[in-house]
Design a protein around this motif. Structure first.
Motif, PDB file in Angstrom:
ATOM      1  N   UNK A  23       0.807  -1.221   0.000  1.00 59.57           N
ATOM      2  CA  UNK A  23       0.000   0.000   0.000  1.00 59.57           C
ATOM      3  C   UNK A  23       0.843   1.275   0.000  1.00 59.57           C
ATOM      4  N   UNK A  24       2.044   1.212   0.554  1.00 65.15           N
ATOM      5  CA  UNK A  24       2.942   2.358   0.537  1.00 65.15           C
ATOM      6  C   UNK A  24       2.620   3.462   1.519  1.00 65.15           C
ATOM      7  N   UNK A  25       1.743   3.231   2.468  1.00 65.89           N
ATOM      8  CA  UNK A  25       1.417   4.258   3.458  1.00 65.89           C
ATOM      9  C   UNK A  25       1.114   3.601   4.798  1.00 65.89           C
ATOM     10  N   UNK A  26       1.202   4.406   5.840  1.00 59.88           N
ATOM     11  CA  UNK A  26       0.957   3.916   7.198  1.00 59.88           C
ATOM     12  C   UNK A  26      -0.322   4.550   7.716  1.00 59.88           C
ATOM     13  N   UNK A  27      -1.268   3.716   8.067  1.00 64.71           N
ATOM     14  CA  UNK A  27      -2.522   4.194   8.642  1.00 64.71           C
ATOM     15  C   UNK A  27      -2.333   4.419  10.147  1.00 64.71           C
ATOM     16  N   UNK A  28      -3.166   5.257  10.733  1.00 61.27           N
ATOM     17  CA  UNK A  28      -3.084   5.542  12.167  1.00 61.27           C
ATOM     18  C   UNK A  28      -3.292   4.276  12.997  1.00 61.27           C
ATOM     19  N   UNK A  29      -4.226   3.441  12.589  1.00 65.48           N
ATOM     20  CA  UNK A  29      -4.463   2.192  13.329  1.00 65.48           C
ATOM     21  C   UNK A  29      -3.253   1.273  13.246  1.00 65.48           C
ATOM     22  N   UNK A  30      -2.596   1.236  12.093  1.00 66.23           N
ATOM     23  CA  UNK A  30      -1.392   0.423  11.935  1.00 66.23           C
ATOM     24  C   UNK A  30      -0.278   0.936  12.832  1.00 66.23           C
ATOM     25  N   UNK A  31      -0.165   2.241  12.900  1.00 68.00           N
ATOM     26  CA  UNK A  31       0.857   2.865  13.740  1.00 68.00           C
ATOM     27  C   UNK A  31       0.633   2.503  15.202  1.00 68.00           C
ATOM     28  N   UNK A  32      -0.609   2.581  15.633  1.00 69.06           N
ATOM     29  CA  UNK A  32      -0.963   2.244  17.017  1.00 69.06           C
ATOM     30  C   UNK A  32      -0.681   0.772  17.300  1.00 69.06           C
ATOM     31  N   UNK A  33      -1.033  -0.093  16.354  1.00 69.72           N
ATOM     32  CA  UNK A  33      -0.779  -1.524  16.517  1.00 69.72           C
ATOM     33  C   UNK A  33       0.714  -1.805  16.602  1.00 69.72           C
ATOM     34  N   UNK A  34       1.491  -1.186  15.750  1.00 67.83           N
ATOM     35  CA  UNK A  34       2.928  -1.422  15.744  1.00 67.83           C
ATOM     36  C   UNK A  34       3.581  -0.959  17.041  1.00 67.83           C
ATOM     37  N   UNK A  35       3.138   0.172  17.580  1.00 63.80           N
ATOM     38  CA  UNK A  35       3.711   0.630  18.845  1.00 63.80           C
ATOM     39  C   UNK A  35       3.362  -0.340  19.976  1.00 63.80           C
ATOM     40  N   UNK A  36       2.179  -0.894  19.954  1.00 68.93           N
ATOM     41  CA  UNK A  36       1.798  -1.882  20.982  1.00 68.93           C
ATOM     42  C   UNK A  36       2.617  -3.160  20.849  1.00 68.93           C
ATOM     43  N   UNK A  37       2.860  -3.576  19.623  1.00 70.33           N
ATOM     44  CA  UNK A  37       3.675  -4.775  19.397  1.00 70.33           C
ATOM     45  C   UNK A  37       5.093  -4.543  19.902  1.00 70.33           C
ATOM     46  N   UNK A  95      13.055   6.540   7.535  1.00 70.10           N
ATOM     47  CA  UNK A  95      12.127   6.065   6.506  1.00 70.10           C
ATOM     48  C   UNK A  95      11.937   4.566   6.645  1.00 70.10           C
ATOM     49  N   UNK A  96      10.766   4.112   6.252  1.00 75.11           N
ATOM     50  CA  UNK A  96      10.441   2.689   6.352  1.00 75.11           C
ATOM     51  C   UNK A  96      11.183   1.900   5.281  1.00 75.11           C
ATOM     52  N   UNK A  97      11.519   0.666   5.581  1.00 83.53           N
ATOM     53  CA  UNK A  97      12.322  -0.150   4.663  1.00 83.53           C
ATOM     54  C   UNK A  97      11.507  -0.820   3.564  1.00 83.53           C
ATOM     55  N   UNK A  98      10.907  -0.018   2.713  1.00 80.80           N
ATOM     56  CA  UNK A  98      10.197  -0.593   1.574  1.00 80.80           C
ATOM     57  C   UNK A  98      10.930  -0.175   0.304  1.00 80.80           C
ATOM     58  N   UNK A  99      10.878  -1.029  -0.673  1.00 82.41           N
ATOM     59  CA  UNK A  99      11.591  -0.735  -1.905  1.00 82.41           C
ATOM     60  C   UNK A  99      10.854   0.342  -2.689  1.00 82.41           C
ATOM     61  N   UNK A 100      11.621   1.336  -3.100  1.00 79.99           N
ATOM     62  CA  UNK A 100      11.063   2.434  -3.876  1.00 79.99           C
ATOM     63  C   UNK A 100      12.116   2.896  -4.872  1.00 79.99           C
ATOM     64  N   UNK A 106       9.603   7.488  -0.553  1.00 79.87           N
ATOM     65  CA  UNK A 106       9.918   6.817   0.701  1.00 79.87           C
ATOM     66  C   UNK A 106       8.885   7.173   1.765  1.00 79.87           C
ATOM     67  N   UNK A 107       8.474   6.169   2.514  1.00 80.35           N
ATOM     68  CA  UNK A 107       7.489   6.376   3.575  1.00 80.35           C
ATOM     69  C   UNK A 107       8.219   6.714   4.867  1.00 80.35           C
ATOM     70  N   UNK A 108       7.944   7.875   5.452  1.00 79.14           N
ATOM     71  CA  UNK A 108       8.628   8.213   6.704  1.00 79.14           C
ATOM     72  C   UNK A 108       8.154   7.321   7.847  1.00 79.14           C
ATOM     73  N   UNK A 109       9.085   6.971   8.710  1.00 81.55           N
ATOM     74  CA  UNK A 109       8.745   6.190   9.899  1.00 81.55           C
ATOM     75  C   UNK A 109       8.134   7.143  10.918  1.00 81.55           C
ATOM     76  N   UNK A 110       6.938   6.855  11.416  1.00 84.17           N
ATOM     77  CA  UNK A 110       6.335   7.733  12.429  1.00 84.17           C
ATOM     78  C   UNK A 110       7.247   7.848  13.656  1.00 84.17           C
ATOM     79  N   UNK A 111       7.312   9.038  14.221  1.00 86.39           N
ATOM     80  CA  UNK A 111       8.226   9.268  15.344  1.00 86.39           C
ATOM     81  C   UNK A 111       7.904   8.386  16.546  1.00 86.39           C
ATOM     82  N   UNK A 112       6.626   8.117  16.783  1.00 87.38           N
ATOM     83  CA  UNK A 112       6.286   7.273  17.937  1.00 87.38           C
ATOM     84  C   UNK A 112       6.739   5.825  17.706  1.00 87.38           C
ATOM     85  N   UNK A 113       6.687   5.355  16.464  1.00 85.32           N
ATOM     86  CA  UNK A 113       7.168   4.007  16.152  1.00 85.32           C
ATOM     87  C   UNK A 113       8.672   3.945  16.360  1.00 85.32           C
ATOM     88  N   UNK A 114       9.380   4.968  15.897  1.00 89.77           N
ATOM     89  CA  UNK A 114      10.833   5.006  16.096  1.00 89.77           C
ATOM     90  C   UNK A 114      11.174   5.030  17.589  1.00 89.77           C
TER      91      UNK A 114
END
Length: 134
Positions: A23-37, A95-100, A106-114
């Motif tokens: 998809x090439x983008x990060x949704x807010x719900x995905x961001x929240x899930x990733x931080x919980x993981x 930036x997230x590690x997706x091929x571009x 490039x998709x920026x890595x959300x600061x809270x995930x970092x």
């Protein structure tokens, strides 16, 4: 049970990364899930950690100590897979590690995930001196 949860976290991150590459983008719900993981990985890694722990060798206990010990998991060492450690490290760059093809996509890595990734990696390093030296 800890290893089973770490395996599920690893699968969830891999699934999320494959979805991100499609998809090439990060949704807010995905961001929240990733931080919980990432939080769960860090906490699961710390199970059994003691601030007095100075080696990575598990503490040997006699049968009598096990019955009376008030901290039954102290000295327990859980080693996450190398793949899981690698997946956590993938969340550290800006930036997230997706091929571009070009850098504008490039998709920026959300600061809270970092931030969660750095804290999780710190907890992993507390438990594994060789990882801390890398």
């Amino acid at each position: 049970w800890i290893n089973a949860l770490l395996d599920r976290c690893e699968c969830a991150i891999e699934s999320w990364l494959s979805s991100l590459s499609r998809h090439g983008r990060i949704e807010t719900d995905d961001e929240r899930l990733l931080t919980r993981i990432l939080f769960c990985i860090g906490e699961l890694t710390m199970v059994g950690f003691s601030s007095q722990q100075d080696t990575l060798q598990p503490r040997t206990k006699s049968a009598r100590d096990m019955v009376t010990d008030k901290e039954p998991v102290r000295g327990l060492i859980v080693r996450p897979s190398n793949r899981l450690i690698h997946l956590v490290k993938l969340m550290l760059p800006t930036t997230m590690p997706i091929t571009s093809v070009n850098e504008e996509d490039l998709t920026p890595t959300p600061s809270c995930v970092r931030a969660y990734a750095f804290v999780t990696l710190g907890k992993l390093c507390l438990r594994d001196a060789s990882l801390a030296k890398d």
